[in-house]
Motif scaffolding. Structure first.
Motif, short mmCIF file in Angstrom:
data_model
loop_
_atom_site.label_atom_id
_atom_site.label_comp_id
_atom_site.label_asym_id
_atom_site.label_seq_id
_atom_site.Cartn_x
_atom_site.Cartn_y
_atom_site.Cartn_z
N ARG A 98 17.43 10.41 -41.55
CA ARG A 98 17.30 10.84 -42.94
C ARG A 98 18.41 10.18 -43.73
O ARG A 98 19.45 9.83 -43.17
CB ARG A 98 17.45 12.36 -43.06
N ASP B 175 8.92 21.92 -53.86
CA ASP B 175 9.27 20.54 -53.51
C ASP B 175 10.76 20.36 -53.81
O ASP B 175 11.25 20.94 -54.78
CB ASP B 175 8.43 19.59 -54.37
N PRO B 176 11.46 19.56 -53.02
CA PRO B 176 12.89 19.38 -53.28
C PRO B 176 13.20 18.81 -54.66
O PRO B 176 14.26 19.08 -55.22
CB PRO B 176 13.38 18.45 -52.18
N ASN C 65 13.94 23.92 -49.95
CA ASN C 65 13.80 22.91 -51.02
C ASN C 65 14.73 23.24 -52.18
O ASN C 65 14.41 22.97 -53.34
CB ASN C 65 12.35 22.77 -51.49
N ILE D 126 18.02 23.08 -47.49
CA ILE D 126 16.99 22.07 -47.23
C ILE D 126 15.67 22.76 -46.88
O ILE D 126 14.61 22.39 -47.38
CB ILE D 126 17.44 21.10 -46.12
N ARG E 1 24.16 14.61 -55.79
CA ARG E 1 24.19 14.16 -54.39
C ARG E 1 25.43 14.69 -53.68
O ARG E 1 25.35 15.13 -52.52
CB ARG E 1 24.18 12.64 -54.33
N ILE F 291 13.98 10.28 -55.28
CA ILE F 291 13.80 11.71 -55.51
C ILE F 291 14.87 12.22 -56.46
O ILE F 291 14.59 12.99 -57.38
CB ILE F 291 13.79 12.49 -54.17
N TYR F 292 16.11 11.79 -56.25
CA TYR F 292 17.19 12.16 -57.17
C TYR F 292 16.91 11.62 -58.58
O TYR F 292 17.10 12.33 -59.57
CB TYR F 292 18.54 11.63 -56.68
N TRP G 112 20.45 13.55 -47.65
CA TRP G 112 19.21 14.27 -47.45
C TRP G 112 17.96 13.68 -48.10
O TRP G 112 16.88 13.78 -47.53
CB TRP G 112 19.34 15.74 -47.83
N TYR G 113 18.07 13.08 -49.29
CA TYR G 113 16.88 12.63 -49.99
C TYR G 113 17.01 11.18 -50.40
O TYR G 113 18.11 10.70 -50.66
CB TYR G 113 16.62 13.49 -51.24
N GLU G 114 15.88 10.52 -50.52
CA GLU G 114 15.84 9.14 -50.98
C GLU G 114 16.31 9.08 -52.43
O GLU G 114 16.10 10.03 -53.20
CB GLU G 114 14.43 8.57 -50.87
#
Length: 150
Positions: free
Chosen positions: A129, A44-45, A16, A13, A115, A138-139, A133-135
């Motif tokens: 969060r 950026d992730p 990224n 994380i 994911r 983003i995926y 980890w990510y919205e």
């Protein structure tokens, strides 16, 4: 985010690079500064997720890997990981048999597998969060980039 808070995050994380991809490929979105000697750092992730997805696509297209067991066996070899536990974790999170052929070039499955790998590599995210980890957006953006559609 303060430096102290950042240092407490899992390595993937912080970099990224939630799939913990090692140096070796000239990935889109690599940071100019690479402070980690073993693993890539991305700007950026979304680029770290894209790189993960592109790697999975190469497993399918170049190496003919079709199952979660085959893909994770290559992603996380037994000399570095408890590969069987990793396979079971990803398959369970994706809701598929680890030995069934899956089409991870299909965006929904690609996001699902990614994911699951992110969660296995980094653990569950702390409160505040998303659990993985990510919205979702983003995926989804990473999948569009990986498939050349965005």
């Amino acid at each position: 985010m303060t430096v102290t808070t950042l240092e407490k995050l899992p390595r993937g994380i912080r970099n990224n690079n939630p799939g913990n991809l090692r140096h070796g490929d000239d990935w889109q979105g690599l940071s100019d500064r690479q402070p980690d000697t073993a693993f890539c750092t991305f700007d950026d992730p979304v680029y770290g997720l894209r790189a993960m997805m592109r790697t999975l696509l190469s497993y399918r297209n170049k190496h003919g890997l079709r199952t979660i067991r085959q893909a994770i066996g290559r992603w996380a070899p037994p000399n570095e990981n408890d590969t069987d536990a990793y396979v079971q974790s990803v398959a369970r999170r994706c809701g598929v048999d680890p030995d069934a052929a899956v089409n991870w070039s299909e965006p929904v499955m690609m996001v699902s597998i990614t994911r699951a790998i992110v969660t296995h590599e980094n653990g569950r995210a702390p409160a505040g969060r998303p659990a993985d980890w990510y919205e979702p957006a983003i995926y989804s953006k990473a999948a569009r980039l990986a498939l050349g559609a965005g």
